[in-house]
Scaffold this active site. Structure first.
Site, PDB file in Angstrom:
ATOM      1  N   SER A  26       0.663  -1.043   0.040  1.00  0.00           N
ATOM      2  CA  SER A  26      -0.097   0.049  -0.007  1.00  0.00           C
ATOM      3  C   SER A  26       0.697   1.221  -0.109  1.00  0.00           C
ATOM      4  O   SER A  26       0.399   2.434  -0.105  1.00  0.00           O
ATOM      5  CB  SER A  26      -0.950  -0.059   1.246  1.00  0.00           C
ATOM      6  OG  SER A  26      -0.240  -0.212   2.379  1.00  0.00           O
ATOM      7  N   ASN A 113      -2.823  -2.327  12.765  1.00  0.00           N
ATOM      8  CA  ASN A 113      -4.221  -2.106  12.803  1.00  0.00           C
ATOM      9  C   ASN A 113      -4.593  -0.749  13.306  1.00  0.00           C
ATOM     10  O   ASN A 113      -5.555   0.170  12.765  1.00  0.00           O
ATOM     11  CB  ASN A 113      -4.933  -3.144  13.298  1.00  0.00           C
ATOM     12  CG  ASN A 113      -4.652  -4.701  12.548  1.00  0.00           C
ATOM     13  OD1 ASN A 113      -4.161  -4.501  11.420  1.00  0.00           O
ATOM     14  ND2 ASN A 113      -4.988  -5.738  13.113  1.00  0.00           N
ATOM     15  N   THR A 158     -38.668  26.531 -13.592  1.00  0.00           N
ATOM     16  CA  THR A 158     -39.282  25.243 -13.390  1.00  0.00           C
ATOM     17  C   THR A 158     -39.432  24.397 -14.412  1.00  0.00           C
ATOM     18  O   THR A 158     -39.613  24.862 -15.721  1.00  0.00           O
ATOM     19  CB  THR A 158     -40.452  25.292 -12.361  1.00  0.00           C
ATOM     20  OG1 THR A 158     -41.490  25.662 -13.139  1.00  0.00           O
ATOM     21  CG2 THR A 158     -40.437  26.049 -11.017  1.00  0.00           C
ATOM     22  N   HIS A 159     -38.943  23.197 -14.574  1.00  0.00           N
ATOM     23  CA  HIS A 159     -38.974  22.418 -15.433  1.00  0.00           C
ATOM     24  C   HIS A 159     -38.125  22.787 -16.985  1.00  0.00           C
ATOM     25  O   HIS A 159     -38.359  22.464 -17.775  1.00  0.00           O
ATOM     26  CB  HIS A 159     -40.414  21.994 -15.858  1.00  0.00           C
ATOM     27  CG  HIS A 159     -41.360  21.640 -15.069  1.00  0.00           C
ATOM     28  ND1 HIS A 159     -41.655  20.462 -14.503  1.00  0.00           N
ATOM     29  CD2 HIS A 159     -42.091  22.443 -14.087  1.00  0.00           C
ATOM     30  CE1 HIS A 159     -42.491  20.489 -13.739  1.00  0.00           C
ATOM     31  NE2 HIS A 159     -42.685  21.625 -13.429  1.00  0.00           N
ATOM     32  N   SER A 280     -11.375  25.828 -29.354  1.00  0.00           N
ATOM     33  CA  SER A 280     -11.400  24.534 -30.103  1.00  0.00           C
ATOM     34  C   SER A 280     -10.333  24.495 -31.152  1.00  0.00           C
ATOM     35  O   SER A 280     -10.022  25.757 -31.687  1.00  0.00           O
ATOM     36  CB  SER A 280     -12.790  24.495 -30.801  1.00  0.00           C
ATOM     37  OG  SER A 280     -12.886  23.702 -31.984  1.00  0.00           O
ATOM     38  N   LYS A 286     -15.172  29.263 -30.988  1.00  0.00           N
ATOM     39  CA  LYS A 286     -15.866  28.452 -29.622  1.00  0.00           C
ATOM     40  C   LYS A 286     -14.943  28.944 -28.354  1.00  0.00           C
ATOM     41  O   LYS A 286     -13.969  29.359 -28.437  1.00  0.00           O
ATOM     42  CB  LYS A 286     -15.476  26.974 -29.877  1.00  0.00           C
ATOM     43  CG  LYS A 286     -16.357  26.324 -30.785  1.00  0.00           C
ATOM     44  CD  LYS A 286     -17.587  26.092 -30.540  1.00  0.00           C
ATOM     45  CE  LYS A 286     -18.147  25.254 -29.396  1.00  0.00           C
ATOM     46  NZ  LYS A 286     -17.692  23.739 -29.677  1.00  0.00           N
ATOM     47  N   ASN A 288     -15.207  27.168 -24.882  1.00  0.00           N
ATOM     48  CA  ASN A 288     -15.883  26.266 -24.057  1.00  0.00           C
ATOM     49  C   ASN A 288     -15.711  26.305 -22.624  1.00  0.00           C
ATOM     50  O   ASN A 288     -14.352  26.438 -22.128  1.00  0.00           O
ATOM     51  CB  ASN A 288     -15.153  25.058 -24.820  1.00  0.00           C
ATOM     52  CG  ASN A 288     -15.404  24.673 -25.979  1.00  0.00           C
ATOM     53  OD1 ASN A 288     -16.367  25.059 -26.677  1.00  0.00           O
ATOM     54  ND2 ASN A 288     -14.475  24.364 -26.772  1.00  0.00           N
ATOM     55  N   GLU A 293     -17.562  21.821 -17.017  1.00  0.00           N
ATOM     56  CA  GLU A 293     -17.911  20.479 -17.567  1.00  0.00           C
ATOM     57  C   GLU A 293     -17.140  19.482 -16.700  1.00  0.00           C
ATOM     58  O   GLU A 293     -17.666  18.530 -16.165  1.00  0.00           O
ATOM     59  CB  GLU A 293     -17.646  20.404 -19.036  1.00  0.00           C
ATOM     60  CG  GLU A 293     -18.348  21.167 -19.821  1.00  0.00           C
ATOM     61  CD  GLU A 293     -17.834  21.322 -21.308  1.00  0.00           C
ATOM     62  OE1 GLU A 293     -18.252  20.248 -22.003  1.00  0.00           O
ATOM     63  OE2 GLU A 293     -17.185  22.259 -21.689  1.00  0.00           O
ATOM     64  N   TYR A 320     -10.433  -6.137  12.273  1.00  0.00           N
ATOM     65  CA  TYR A 320      -9.733  -5.716  10.977  1.00  0.00           C
ATOM     66  C   TYR A 320      -9.686  -6.479   9.918  1.00  0.00           C
ATOM     67  O   TYR A 320      -9.392  -7.796  10.101  1.00  0.00           O
ATOM     68  CB  TYR A 320      -8.381  -5.042  11.473  1.00  0.00           C
ATOM     69  CG  TYR A 320      -7.409  -4.546  10.346  1.00  0.00           C
ATOM     70  CD1 TYR A 320      -7.519  -3.173   9.651  1.00  0.00           C
ATOM     71  CD2 TYR A 320      -6.548  -5.680   9.549  1.00  0.00           C
ATOM     72  CE1 TYR A 320      -6.997  -2.947   8.631  1.00  0.00           C
ATOM     73  CE2 TYR A 320      -5.944  -5.301   8.209  1.00  0.00           C
ATOM     74  CZ  TYR A 320      -6.155  -3.904   7.808  1.00  0.00           C
ATOM     75  OH  TYR A 320      -5.657  -3.387   6.799  1.00  0.00           O
ATOM     76  N   GLN A 325      -7.945  -1.717   3.534  1.00  0.00           N
ATOM     77  CA  GLN A 325      -6.806  -1.035   3.065  1.00  0.00           C
ATOM     78  C   GLN A 325      -7.442  -0.144   1.543  1.00  0.00           C
ATOM     79  O   GLN A 325      -6.841   0.719   1.358  1.00  0.00           O
ATOM     80  CB  GLN A 325      -5.796  -2.004   2.805  1.00  0.00           C
ATOM     81  CG  GLN A 325      -4.712  -1.116   1.811  1.00  0.00           C
ATOM     82  CD  GLN A 325      -3.527  -2.352   1.844  1.00  0.00           C
ATOM     83  OE1 GLN A 325      -2.939  -2.416   2.851  1.00  0.00           O
ATOM     84  NE2 GLN A 325      -3.226  -2.816   0.599  1.00  0.00           N
ATOM     85  N   LYS A 328      -8.565   4.068   1.225  1.00  0.00           N
ATOM     86  CA  LYS A 328      -7.537   5.328   1.215  1.00  0.00           C
ATOM     87  C   LYS A 328      -7.536   5.630  -0.402  1.00  0.00           C
ATOM     88  O   LYS A 328      -7.693   6.861  -0.587  1.00  0.00           O
ATOM     89  CB  LYS A 328      -6.182   4.754   1.558  1.00  0.00           C
ATOM     90  CG  LYS A 328      -6.114   4.887   2.924  1.00  0.00           C
ATOM     91  CD  LYS A 328      -4.862   4.529   3.711  1.00  0.00           C
ATOM     92  CE  LYS A 328      -4.752   3.040   4.222  1.00  0.00           C
ATOM     93  NZ  LYS A 328      -5.904   2.335   4.617  1.00  0.00           N
TER      94      LYS A 328
HETATM   95  N1  ARG Z   1      -1.853  -0.879   4.811  1.00  0.00           N
HETATM   96  C1  ARG Z   1      -3.060  -1.530   5.962  1.00  0.00           C
HETATM   97  C2  ARG Z   1      -4.277  -0.840   5.641  1.00  0.00           C
HETATM   98  O1  ARG Z   1      -4.324   0.129   4.984  1.00  0.00           O
HETATM   99  C3  ARG Z   1      -2.354  -1.236   7.299  1.00  0.00           C
HETATM  100  C4  ARG Z   1      -2.906  -2.219   8.263  1.00  0.00           C
HETATM  101  C5  ARG Z   1      -2.258  -3.375   8.143  1.00  0.00           C
HETATM  102  N2  ARG Z   1      -2.502  -4.429   8.955  1.00  0.00           N
HETATM  103  C6  ARG Z   1      -2.052  -5.778   8.857  1.00  0.00           C
HETATM  104  N3  ARG Z   1      -2.457  -6.441   9.715  1.00  0.00           N
HETATM  105  N4  ARG Z   1      -1.990  -6.282   7.860  1.00  0.00           N
HETATM  106  O2  ARG Z   1      -5.331  -1.124   6.100  1.00  0.00           O
END
Ligand code: ARG
Length: 464
Positions: A26, A113, A158-159, A280, A286, A288, A293, A320, A325, A328
């Site tokens: 990660s 964790n 409206t509409h 454009s 143009k 734009n 958008e 956990y 993971q 993120k």
């Molecule tokens: N990279 C893990 C996460 O984002 C960190 C926690 C990892 N824990 C484990 N027991 N492998 O959740």
């Protein structure tokens, strides 16, 4: 060295398949959590020393080493290693290189964790604060533009049919109200997110005499989380923040869509300067509204991040699971999309020029003051509204048949339908008088817009 540390987390004797590294690592995204990771480790080490779990000398070495790591990362000198999987192991491995065996004591009474849950809560908290500041800036831009256009008449729809005249300032202030509720949602999410998982360890708590209140306080949390299983497995704080982001993005997208419509030469209510339009490559005429958008489009990935995480979490047993993971990347991507969207909307609001004459002309289209005529009949002749509505419909039909707007329909033509109508009626048929009369609480009258805009300026100046 790095392999050795990585293997510390493995019961296995042989090396991992490279595919496992690919799916498991990660570091490519949790490296963005380095500040939070170092801060949490510093707080944890100080607490361990205060509780006599590690020596003051080791704690000092750890703190010093963590400072070095922070400056190495900030200056780009730090070498992140994928083999070390994540930010936690990268930091710990470097700490070992820097201070030797004392580094190994840092992980006493904690687990990755509770570490990651803490790091990401800190990240979410900072993200909420910066989104809030950006939204306040967006509101300020809207309020200033609204004040400038408190009396500028435009059609209200409206509409997507011209319904009644409104003021442009009033229309802009509607988005200020939305942004205010968005900020409220982020603030609510922040309150609930601001509890500290650190010390929950892997899932069950720890036998060491930790002081969780101390680490919670040091990191600016309200209090430690109460249940260790919940502490390592709760990702509501990401969900709630993403939900707030998704709603905000939907609001921005609605406004972005209006900007696209208003900029179209078919409508022509506003124009954006070259700062916010692109040309454009083939059609030289143009201009734009690409930024609008793209704000509209980025809503997809922001809403998508919320959906994706809901699906990740659905069906996960306590506590956990590595699935978590996946919280993120989506969130990080969503928040970078949201912040560029808020910045773009703020920029476009400041940049836009209203075509006042065009708005005024369009405001009178489609018999937009018909309600004013009906209201006049109710007010002046105590006619029941339903009957006034009926009479007005007949007058509108007559004007349409003669192809004239209401205020150009001769009095005799109106009187042929309702003999009690007098020339006074023309006073309510202009778009200016229409908006001026809408003074009810929350109505579109220029006077209301000025009052509301000034109220907002005061609120925003207080940093709220
Ligand atoms: N990279 C893990 C996460 O984002 C960190 C926690 C990892 N824990 C484990 N027991 N492998 O959740």
């Amino acid at each position: 060295m790095s392999r050795k540390i990585a293997n510390l987390t493995r019961r296995q004797q042989s090396a991992a398949d490279p595919i496992l590294d690919d799916i498991n690592a990660s570091i490519d995204f949790d490296r963005h959590l380095f500040r939070q990771d170092v801060a949490a480790s510093r707080a944890h080490a100080a607490m361990l020393a205060k509780q006599g779990i590690i020596t003051a000398d080791d704690a000092r070495k750890i703190a010093h080493g963590l400072d070095t790591i922070l400056s190495e990362i900030e200056s780009g000198r730090f070498k992140f290693k994928r083999a070390l999987e994540d930010i936690h192991m990268n930091v710990e491995s470097r700490l070992t290189e820097l201070i030797g065996p004392a580094a190994g004591r840092l992980h006493t009474a904690r687990s990755r964790n509770d570490q990651i849950a803490t790091d990401f809560r800190l990240w979410i908290r900072e993200t909420i604060d910066s989104v809030d500041a950006a939204l306040a800036g967006y509101q300020r831009a809207l309020v200033e533009k609204a004040l400038e256009h408190a009396a500028t008449v435009m059609p209200g729809f409206t509409h997507l049919q011209v319904a009644q005249p409104v003021t442009f300032g009033h229309h802009l202030l509607a988005y200020v109200e939305m942004a205010s509720r968005d900020r409220g949602r982020f603030a609510d999410a922040r309150k609930r997110a601001n509890f500290c998982p650190l010390g929950a360890a892997a899932l069950a708590g720890t036998a060491f005499p930790v002081d969780r209140a101390m680490t919670a306080k040091a990191l600016g949390f309200t209090a430690p989380m109460t249940n260790s299983l919940d502490a390592v497995s709760d990702r509501d704080f990401v969900l709630e923040t993403l939900a707030a982001a998704a709603i905000t993005a939907v609001h921005l997208s609605r406004f972005a869509e209006e900007i696209v419509i208003w900029c179209s030469p078919l409508v022509g209510f506003i124009s954006l300067s070259d700062r916010f339009t692109t040309g454009s490559s083939i059609m030289p005429q143009k201009r734009n509204p690409d930024a609008a958008e793209l704000v509209r489009a980025k809503t997809g990935r922001i809403v998508g991040a919320l959906e994706a995480l809901l699906i990740v979490l659905k069906g996960l047993p306590l506590a956990y699971q590595k699935d978590m993971q996946e919280d993120k990347e989506g969130a990080m991507d969503a928040f970078s999309a949201l912040s560029v969207s808020i910045a773009a909307m703020t920029g476009m609001v400041r940049d836009m020029t209203a075509n006042v004459a065009r708005m005024h002309q369009a405001a009178g289209m489609g018999y937009s003051t018909a309600t004013d005529l009906a209201d006049w009949l109710v007010r002046e002749h105590q006619m029941p509204f339903r009957e006034a509505h009926h009479v007005t419909a007949r007058i509108v039909a007559k004007a349409a048949a003669q192809n004239v707007p209401l205020h150009q329909l001769p009095l005799t033509a109106m009187q042929a339908i309702e003999k009690r109508i007098t020339k006074d009626v023309y006073a309510v048929l202009s778009v200016e008088n229409s908006v001026r009369s809408r003074t009810s609480h929350g109505g579109t009258a220029p006077k209301n817009v000025r009052r509301a805009a000034n109220r907002w300026l005061k609120i925003l100046a207080k940093g709220q």
